[in-house]
Design a protein around this motif. Structure first.
Motif, PDB file in Angstrom:
ATOM      1  N   UNK A 190       3.050   1.297  -3.163  1.00  0.00           N
ATOM      2  CA  UNK A 190       1.942   0.811  -4.361  1.00  0.00           C
ATOM      3  C   UNK A 190       2.065   1.683  -5.818  1.00  0.00           C
ATOM      4  N   UNK A 222     -10.615   6.831  -1.925  1.00  0.00           N
ATOM      5  CA  UNK A 222     -11.640   5.162  -2.029  1.00  0.00           C
ATOM      6  C   UNK A 222     -13.041   5.550  -1.236  1.00  0.00           C
ATOM      7  N   UNK A 258      -0.523   1.357  -9.756  1.00  0.00           N
ATOM      8  CA  UNK A 258      -1.483   0.847  -9.420  1.00  0.00           C
ATOM      9  C   UNK A 258      -2.618   2.473  -8.268  1.00  0.00           C
ATOM     10  N   UNK A 259      -3.513   2.628  -8.705  1.00  0.00           N
ATOM     11  CA  UNK A 259      -4.298   3.678  -8.325  1.00  0.00           C
ATOM     12  C   UNK A 259      -5.320   3.965  -7.857  1.00  0.00           C
ATOM     13  N   UNK A 260      -4.664   3.463  -6.528  1.00  0.00           N
ATOM     14  CA  UNK A 260      -5.397   3.191  -5.584  1.00  0.00           C
ATOM     15  C   UNK A 260      -4.975   3.896  -4.315  1.00  0.00           C
ATOM     16  N   UNK A 289       0.963  -0.654   0.522  1.00  0.00           N
ATOM     17  CA  UNK A 289      -0.053   0.333  -0.125  1.00  0.00           C
ATOM     18  C   UNK A 289       1.003   1.085   0.003  1.00  0.00           C
TER      19      UNK A 289
END
Lengths: 197, 386
Positions: free
Chosen positions: B240, B252, B245-247, B236
Motif C-alpha cells: 500500500x 495510526x 498511501x501514507x497509512x 496493506x
C-alpha cells in the motif's frame, strides 16, 4: 471521529427508510439497506470510509434466552442465523473503525446477503471465504466460488453444527457418535450378484 | 481478405504477409509446486503468446481450518498455532493475537513487556524484509546469492529469537499481558550488536542489487498498482505504501509504545515492483532506528502482567485487534461467550487479501514478469490458506 450514535443519526437522516440498531460498538443494518449504508460510509466526506479492513462471518445456532419478569420465567426463542461483521476504516482521514453487522434470515441451506464487492474490491476474497466456510451466498459478487476448500466439497466446515466425515482418520475404538455415523455405511452392503452370461 | 498483388512485369504473383494469423490462447496451470510460487500456490494463467491475459489464483492447498482449531481449544492454546500462520514472522503473529485478547479482556501490559514486544516485532520486520529482497532476486533469476546474503543476517536474528524464546522460527513467545520469558542484559547486548551492524548489511545488499541494471529492467514499470485501487482493494503494508498511501498502523493506531518512538513512513511514487522493493529497504532502515531507541530506553520491571493462564476466561464481547505486521495489517477478530474458548476466532491475513489484485497487476505483462509481481506481493502460504 463521531460516536456510533452520531453516525447512526446521520445515516438515518440521509437515507430515508433505513433503521439501524446499535449493539455494543457496531451498527446493525438490515439486508435491504446494507449496500446503501456502505455506500454512504464510503462517499460521506466526513467519514470517508474508503477501506474495508475485515469481513468476518459467524454462525449463531438457535438459542433460548430465559429471563425473569415479575415472578414468571419468560423464555424467548432466538432463531439461528449467520452474521457478517464489516470493519471499515478510512485511509484518507486515518480514523475508524465503523463496524457494521448484517444478518441472514435463518441458517438453512445457503442464505443470502448483498455483496459489497462492487463497492469495495477488498471484500472479494473475504466474501468468497465466508461463502466457502459458512455458506453465505453474496448476491452480486462477480465470482462467488469456493476458495479454500476444493470445488467438489459439499458442506460448510466452519458452521457450528458441522460434523466431519468419519473416514478422515482411522478411529481405533469407535464410540458413540462416531460409531453411529460409521454404522450408516460400514460394513458396506454386499455387491450385487453378477449373472453369468 | 487482402487481394494478392500482381506484378505483371515480372510475371508472377506475391502472396502478401498477413498479420492476422490464427492464434489461440493457452491456459497454463502454474503450481502448486512451481518454485516461484513460494509454497503451494497455483495460478491458472491464460496466455496469449507470452502475455498474460487472465490470471486466477487458486488457494487452499495448505488449508487446515486454523480458525476452527482455535475455536475448539482454549484461549491460550492457539498461540502456538498463530506461529504457523506466517512462519517467517511468528513474533508479530503472537503479538497480534495477544493484542486482540488484551483489548477484549482489558489487560494492561507492563512497560518492559511493551519494549520487548517492539524489539521482537522490529527484528522480525528486518529479517522478513531482507529475505523478501533476496526472494525477489531469486524470482528474477539471480538464483542464490542475494538470498543467501539475507539468510546469513537472518541467522543472527534467529539466534536472538532462540536465546529469548527457545525456538528459532516457531517462537510461541508472547502471552496475554506480556511475554513468556524476560530477556537478560546479555541478550540485550547481543541484540544491540546485531542492530548496530545491520545498516552495514543493508548497505551491502543495496550495493549488490539496488542499482543493478537487470533488476531495474525487470522491476521498474512492472506490475503498477494504482493508488485508488490499492485502497479500494484493502491492500496493506509495504504494498500500500509503495503506491503512495501514507497509512501505517504503527502511526495510526499507536498501539504498544509506537506513539513514543521516532520513525518515518517511507512511501513509493509509482507503485511498481521496484517501489515495493525499495520501500522495504527504507522500512528496514527505519526499523533499525526504532530498535536503537527501544534498546536504549528499555526500562527495568516486570515483563508480564501476571495473568493466570490456567482457566483463562475473557468477558463476553467481541473485538478486532490489529497490528502492522511485516506483510501488512494482521488482525484478529474475536468473539467471546465468556467461556474458556473463543466462540469465533477470525484471522485477517494480509497475504490473503493482498492477493486480490494479483490479476489486475499481471494482466498485460509477460509470464516471467508475473513471477516477479507475485514475489513482490510477499505472500506466505501458511497465512494465505490458514
Amino acid at each position: 471521529m463521531e460516536t456510533v450514535d452520531q453516525i447512526k443519526d446521520r445515516i438515518e437522516a440521509a437515507l430515508p427508510g433505513v433503521r439501524l440498531a446499535i449493539e455494543g460498538k457496531s451498527l446493525v443494518v438490515d439486508r435491504q439497506h446494507l449496500l446503501d449504508v456502505a455506500r454512504f460510509l464510503k462517499t460521506d466526506s466526513e467519514l470517508a470510509m474508503d477501506y474495508v479492513s475485515n469481513l468476518c462471518a459467524m454462525d449463531w445456532l438457535p438459542s433460548q434466552i430465559k429471563t425473569r419478569e415479575c415472578d414468571r420465567e419468560v423464555v424467548r426463542n432466538l432463531p439461528g442465523h449467520l452474521e457478517v461483521v464489516y470493519d471499515f476504516y478510512s485511509t484518507a482521514k486515518k480514523h475508524g473503525p465503523v463496524q457494521l453487522r448484517c444478518r441472514t434470515e435463518g441458517r438453512e441451506g445457503t442464505p443470502s446477503l448483498p455483496s459489497i464487492t462492487p463497492l469495495f474490491r477488498g471484500a472479494e476474497f473475504q466474501e468468497r471465504e465466508a461463502f466457502d466456510l459458512y455458506g453465505i451466498r453474496f448476491e452480486g459478487h462477480p465470482d462467488l466460488r469456493r476458495i479454500l476448500m476444493w470445488d467438489g466439497f459439499k458442506d460448510f466446515p466452519m458452521r457450528k453444527d458441522y460434523r466431519p466425515p468419519d473416514d478422515y482418520e482411522w478411529e481405533p475404538t469407535p464410540h458413540d457418535e462416531v460409531l453411529q455415523q460409521t454404522k450408516k455405511h460400514w460394513p458396506a452392503p454386499p455387491p450385487a450378484p453378477v449373472k453369468p452370461a | 481478405m487482402i487481394q494478392p498483388l500482381t506484378m505483371p512485369e515480372q510475371g508472377y504473383t506475391l502472396t502478401p504477409k498477413e498479420d492476422a494469423i490464427e492464434t489461440q490462447m493457452l491456459e497454463v496451470s502454474m503450481g502448486p509446486h512451481h518454485p516461484s510460487t513460494h509454497g503451494v500456490f497455483r495460478m491458472d494463467v491464460v496466455l496469449d503468446g507470452e502475455e498474460v491475459r487472465r490470471l486466477k489464483p487458486v488457494l487452499g492447498y495448505l488449508h487446515r481450518n486454523h480458525e476452527q482449531l482455535a475455536e475448539k481449544m482454549n484461549w491460550l492454546g492457539s498461540i502456538p498455532f498463530t506461529d504457523r500462520l506466517d512462519y517467517f514472522c511468528s513474533m508479530t503473529n503472537n503479538w497480534a493475537y495477544c493484542l486482540a485478547v488484551e483489548q477484549l479482556a482489558g489487560i494492561k501490559v507492563p512497560e518492559r513487556a511493551e519494549y520487548i514486544r517492539v524489539i521482537m516485532a522490529e527484528l522480525t520486520r528486518l529479517q522478513n524484509h531482507s529475505c523478501q529482497a533476496g526472494f525477489l532476486l531469486s524470482d528474477t533469476g539471480a538464483w542464490g546469492t542475494p538470498l543467501l546474503y539475507a539468510f546469513r543476517e537472518r541467522e543472527k536474528i534467529l539466534d536472538l529469537f532462540e536465546a529469548a524464546s527457545g525456538a528459532r522460527m516457531m517462537c510461541n513467545y508472547m502471552r496475554f499481558g506480556g511475554v513468556r520469558a524476560d530477556v537478560d542484559d546479555d541478550w540485550l547486548a547481543a541484540a544491540r550488536k546485531v542492530v548496530e551492524n545491520y545498516p552495514c548489511f543493508i548497505d551491502e545488499l543495496e550495493a549488490l542489487i539496488t542499482g543493478n541494471e537487470i533488476l531495474l529492467a525487470r522491476t521498474q514499470k512492472i506490475g503498477i498498482l494504482p493508488r485508488e485501487l490499492a485502497i479500494n482493494a484493502s491492500i496493506t503494508g509495504p504494498m500500500l505504501r509503495a503506491s503512495g498511501v501514507d497509512y501505517d498502523i504503527r502511526k495510526v493506531d499507536r498501539y504498544g509504545i509506537y506513539g513514543r518512538l521516532d520513525f518515518r513512513v517511507p512511501l513509493g511514487e509509482v507503485g511498481d515492483v521496484y517501489d515495493r522493493y525499495y520501500v522495504r529497504i527504507l522500512e528496514m532502515r527505519e526499523s533499525v532506528k526504532i530498535l536503537q531507541q527501544a534498546l536504549r530506553d528499555i526500562p527495568e520491571g516486570p515483563s508480564d502482567a501476571g495473568v493466570k493462564m490456567r482457566n483463562f476466561k475473557v468477558p463476553v464481547g467481541d473485538g478486532y485487534g490489529r497490528i502492522e505486521g511485516p506483510k501488512g495489517e494482521l488482525g484478529f477478530y474475536l468473539v467471546s461467550d465468556g467461556s474458556t474458548r473463543p466462540y469465533r476466532y477470525h484471522v485477517r491475513a494480509p497475504s490473503f487479501i493482498n492477493l486480490t489484485i494479483l490479476e489486475d497487476m499481471c494482466v498485460g505483462h509477460k509470464l516471467a514478469d508475473a513471477m516477479v509481481i507475485l514475489g513482490s506481493v510477499d505472500i506466505v502460504l501458511g497465512e494465505v490458506d490458514r
